[in-house]
Design a protein around this motif. Structure first.
Motif, PDB file in Angstrom:
ATOM      1  N   ASP A   1       4.587  10.210 -16.969  1.00 63.57           N
ATOM      2  CA  ASP A   1       5.042   9.021 -16.235  1.00 63.57           C
ATOM      3  C   ASP A   1       6.363   9.309 -15.522  1.00 63.57           C
ATOM      4  O   ASP A   1       7.402   8.744 -15.846  1.00 63.57           O
ATOM      5  N   VAL A   2       6.294  10.200 -14.536  1.00 62.17           N
ATOM      6  CA  VAL A   2       7.497  10.593 -13.809  1.00 62.17           C
ATOM      7  C   VAL A   2       7.358  10.185 -12.343  1.00 62.17           C
ATOM      8  O   VAL A   2       6.248  10.074 -11.824  1.00 62.17           O
ATOM      9  N   TYR A   3       8.505   9.988 -11.700  1.00 72.88           N
ATOM     10  CA  TYR A   3       8.539   9.410 -10.356  1.00 72.88           C
ATOM     11  C   TYR A   3       9.404  10.253  -9.431  1.00 72.88           C
ATOM     12  O   TYR A   3      10.367  10.879  -9.878  1.00 72.88           O
ATOM     13  N   PRO A   4       9.084  10.238  -8.140  1.00 78.20           N
ATOM     14  CA  PRO A   4       9.920  10.989  -7.202  1.00 78.20           C
ATOM     15  C   PRO A   4      11.318  10.387  -7.139  1.00 78.20           C
ATOM     16  O   PRO A   4      11.470   9.168  -7.251  1.00 78.20           O
ATOM     17  N   GLU A   5      12.307  11.225  -6.971  1.00 81.71           N
ATOM     18  CA  GLU A   5      13.665  10.736  -6.694  1.00 81.71           C
ATOM     19  C   GLU A   5      13.608  10.068  -5.326  1.00 81.71           C
ATOM     20  O   GLU A   5      13.100  10.672  -4.374  1.00 81.71           O
TER      21      GLU A   5
ATOM     22  N   LEU B   1       0.796  -1.235   0.000  1.00 81.44           N
ATOM     23  CA  LEU B   1       0.000   0.000   0.000  1.00 81.44           C
ATOM     24  C   LEU B   1       0.832   1.290   0.000  1.00 81.44           C
ATOM     25  O   LEU B   1       0.613   2.185  -0.809  1.00 81.44           O
ATOM     26  N   ASP B   2       1.800   1.374   0.913  1.00 79.94           N
ATOM     27  CA  ASP B   2       2.505   2.656   1.045  1.00 79.94           C
ATOM     28  C   ASP B   2       3.382   2.995  -0.157  1.00 79.94           C
ATOM     29  O   ASP B   2       3.724   4.151  -0.379  1.00 79.94           O
ATOM     30  N   ASN B   3       3.772   1.977  -0.921  1.00 76.36           N
ATOM     31  CA  ASN B   3       4.607   2.250  -2.104  1.00 76.36           C
ATOM     32  C   ASN B   3       3.794   2.720  -3.294  1.00 76.36           C
ATOM     33  O   ASN B   3       4.346   3.269  -4.249  1.00 76.36           O
ATOM     34  N   VAL B   4       2.492   2.445  -3.254  1.00 79.36           N
ATOM     35  CA  VAL B   4       1.692   2.691  -4.462  1.00 79.36           C
ATOM     36  C   VAL B   4       1.621   4.179  -4.770  1.00 79.36           C
ATOM     37  O   VAL B   4       1.344   5.002  -3.901  1.00 79.36           O
ATOM     38  N   GLY B   5       1.917   4.494  -6.011  1.00 75.70           N
ATOM     39  CA  GLY B   5       1.949   5.883  -6.455  1.00 75.70           C
ATOM     40  C   GLY B   5       3.375   6.362  -6.662  1.00 75.70           C
ATOM     41  O   GLY B   5       3.653   7.170  -7.536  1.00 75.70           O
ATOM     42  N   TYR B   6       4.273   5.793  -5.848  1.00 71.90           N
ATOM     43  CA  TYR B   6       5.653   6.311  -5.838  1.00 71.90           C
ATOM     44  C   TYR B   6       6.608   5.508  -6.715  1.00 71.90           C
ATOM     45  O   TYR B   6       7.741   5.921  -6.935  1.00 71.90           O
TER      46      TYR B   6
ATOM     47  N   LYS C   1       3.972  15.388  -8.274  1.00 72.70           N
ATOM     48  CA  LYS C   1       2.836  15.241  -7.337  1.00 72.70           C
ATOM     49  C   LYS C   1       1.578  14.805  -8.089  1.00 72.70           C
ATOM     50  O   LYS C   1       0.817  13.959  -7.631  1.00 72.70           O
ATOM     51  N   THR C   2       1.355  15.427  -9.248  1.00 76.06           N
ATOM     52  CA  THR C   2       0.193  15.067 -10.059  1.00 76.06           C
ATOM     53  C   THR C   2       0.290  13.611 -10.488  1.00 76.06           C
ATOM     54  O   THR C   2      -0.684  12.851 -10.398  1.00 76.06           O
ATOM     55  N   ALA C   3       1.475  13.203 -10.921  1.00 72.27           N
ATOM     56  CA  ALA C   3       1.655  11.822 -11.392  1.00 72.27           C
ATOM     57  C   ALA C   3       1.383  10.829 -10.266  1.00 72.27           C
ATOM     58  O   ALA C   3       0.701   9.813 -10.458  1.00 72.27           O
ATOM     59  N   VAL C   4       1.887  11.130  -9.060  1.00 67.44           N
ATOM     60  CA  VAL C   4       1.668  10.223  -7.919  1.00 67.44           C
ATOM     61  C   VAL C   4       0.165  10.112  -7.654  1.00 67.44           C
ATOM     62  O   VAL C   4      -0.382   9.012  -7.479  1.00 67.44           O
ATOM     63  N   ALA C   5      -0.514  11.248  -7.645  1.00 66.27           N
ATOM     64  CA  ALA C   5      -1.955  11.238  -7.350  1.00 66.27           C
ATOM     65  C   ALA C   5      -2.732  10.447  -8.409  1.00 66.27           C
ATOM     66  O   ALA C   5      -3.634   9.665  -8.072  1.00 66.27           O
ATOM     67  N   PHE C   6      -2.389  10.610  -9.671  1.00 71.99           N
ATOM     68  CA  PHE C   6      -3.048   9.832 -10.735  1.00 71.99           C
ATOM     69  C   PHE C   6      -2.892   8.331 -10.465  1.00 71.99           C
ATOM     70  O   PHE C   6      -3.835   7.553 -10.571  1.00 71.99           O
ATOM     71  N   ARG C   7      -1.661   7.933 -10.140  1.00 75.08           N
ATOM     72  CA  ARG C   7      -1.407   6.500  -9.951  1.00 75.08           C
ATOM     73  C   ARG C   7      -2.155   5.961  -8.735  1.00 75.08           C
ATOM     74  O   ARG C   7      -2.730   4.871  -8.778  1.00 75.08           O
TER      75      ARG C   7
END
Ligand code: GLY
Length: 413
Positions: free
Chosen positions: A274-278, A77-82, A289-295
């Motif tokens: 399709d970008v990810y946090p460092e 769960l906690d990894n999802v989005g990141y 932030k937008t990409a994480v929220a979409f995912r």
């Protein structure tokens, strides 16, 4: 580019040709298994065949199983989005032998499927084996022609698979996909690095993990494999027929998520990149932030819709509470996309998911109105709670004279 349905059917048809019964996914609630909150892998519906409690009229099976990993031993769960590959809901493609074939057949089947049916170039694949499993290492050498440096021996639980704290288990061999520009990623295996990802786990079930921590030998030996469907789609759909390795495989840039993202883009007025946090960076820019929220929203929509279709409703205890937390996480990320308390973003996306997946999983279509009603009720209620909390926070913050937030207001919040 093969479609999702073609990728799924290629897998199931291959094993059907090898004498496997094509078995439908079980519902997400484990049957007769109090040790698990959700079905977390393809083997769960076959657990009693592995332990010998049940027999069926087939000794080989294949399936595309709905899985949720959001509580208990396997919890993403906690990894999802990141990350590009974590989900709370996913499909697991698998083949199973119940006391029938073992390593000598399971490894060549997997190899043939990946390299001939899916056309994955051999130099893009690496394998791990449990450190003492000389037999699996020898089979890999023979079948794939791998030298020792492409067969990595792992002494940890990474190569010893258990369904949960108790139940069938055994050593496994994992197949990894290397997307480094020159296929030189051997040292990145099991490093949680996006360039080298595990795609398929072949488990050689020999033991039952007992409640007292011991491992009991099972009367027969079995095979249980799990190939993440969304990961398979990412490497098949992201590389233009394995000619372009400049794009990293990402589960979220496949057709699994595109239809949902299309609608979410329309509703939010924002674009998905399709970008990810460092890793290790706290402050993300707006695009990330937008990409994480979409995912998060798309992943959680799938978990919620499939779970509700299988009769699991958000609630206050056990798996129902896990579902409620997932819904609330999605709503919070929806706020970060600019949705207000009067908008029900999950509810608005159900129709898209049902059109996309309803042919393969007809229960979605049959229960669509229950899914919509449940999500709307939950979203409304959580939005009200959120808005009440935000108003209270703003009122107290406005009153702040000494820079100390009142304890009773903090408690209420
Ligand atoms: N049962 C094998 C896996 O989930 O990886």
């Amino acid at each position: 580019m093969p479609t999702l349905n073609e990728i799924r059917s290629t897998f199931l048809n291959y094993y059907s040709k090898q004498g496997h019964e094509v078995v439908a996914s079980s519902p997400l609630v484990p049957r007769n298994d109090p040790t698990l909150m959700f079905v977390n892998s393809g083997m769960v519906q076959f657990k009693n065949l592995f332990t010998g409690v049940e027999t069926r009229d087939y000794a080989r099976a294949t399936s595309a199983q709905k899985c949720v990993r959001a509580g208990g031993k396997h919890n993403d769960l906690d990894n999802v989005g990141y990350t590009a590959r974590h989900h709370t809901f996913f499909e697991m493609l698998g083949n199973f032998s119940f006391g029938d074939y073992f390593k000598k057949e399971a490894i060549p089947y997997a190899w043939e499927l990946l390299t001939k049916e899916f056309d994955i170039p051999k130099d893009r694949l690496l394998v791990t084996v449990y450190h003492t499993d000389d037999e699996a290492a020898e089979i890999w050498k023979k079948v794939a022609g791998f030298s020792d440096d492409r067969i990595i021996r792992i002494p940890t639980n990474d190569n010893f698979w258990q369904m949960g704290p108790t139940g069938p288990c055994g050593p496994c061999t994992e197949i990894h996909y290397d997307s480094t520009p020159d296929a030189s990623g051997g040292n990145l295996v099991n490093m949680d690095h996006p360039d080298v990802i595990e795609i398929w786990n072949l488990v050689f079930i020999q033991f039952n993990a007992e409640a007292d921590g011991s491992f009991r030998d099972l009367p027969s030996r079995h095979v249980d494999t799990g190939l993440g469907f969304e990961r398979a789609c990412s490497i098949i759909q992201n590389t233009k027929g394995f000619t372009d390795f400049s794009r990293k495989p990402s589960n979220y840039s496949t057709d699994v998520f595109r239809p949902i993202f299309d609608i979410l883009e329309r509703l939010s007025g924002k674009e998905y990149e399709d970008v990810y946090p460092e890793p290790g960076t706290e402050n993300q820019d707006e695009v990330v932030k937008t990409a994480v929220a979409f995912r998060v929203i798309a992943d959680h929509l799938r978990t919620l819709s499939f779970s509700i279709a299988d009769g699991i409703l958000p609630g206050n205890t056990g798996r129902n509470y896990v579902l409620r937390r997932i819904l609330r996480r999605a709503v919070r990320y929806g706020r970060s996309l600019g949705f207000t308390g009067d908008e029900f973003v999950l509810t608005a996306l159900v129709g898209t998911l049902v059109s996309q997946m309803g042919d393969v999983f007809p229960e979605l279509r049959g229960r669509e109105s229950i899914i919509v009603d449940t999500l709307k009720r939950e979203e409304r209620s959580f939005n009200e709670t959120l808005d009440r909390g935000l108003t209270l926070f703003e009122e107290e913050a406005a009153k702040l004279s000494q820079g100390i937030f009142p304890g009773d207001a903090a408690f209420k919040l």
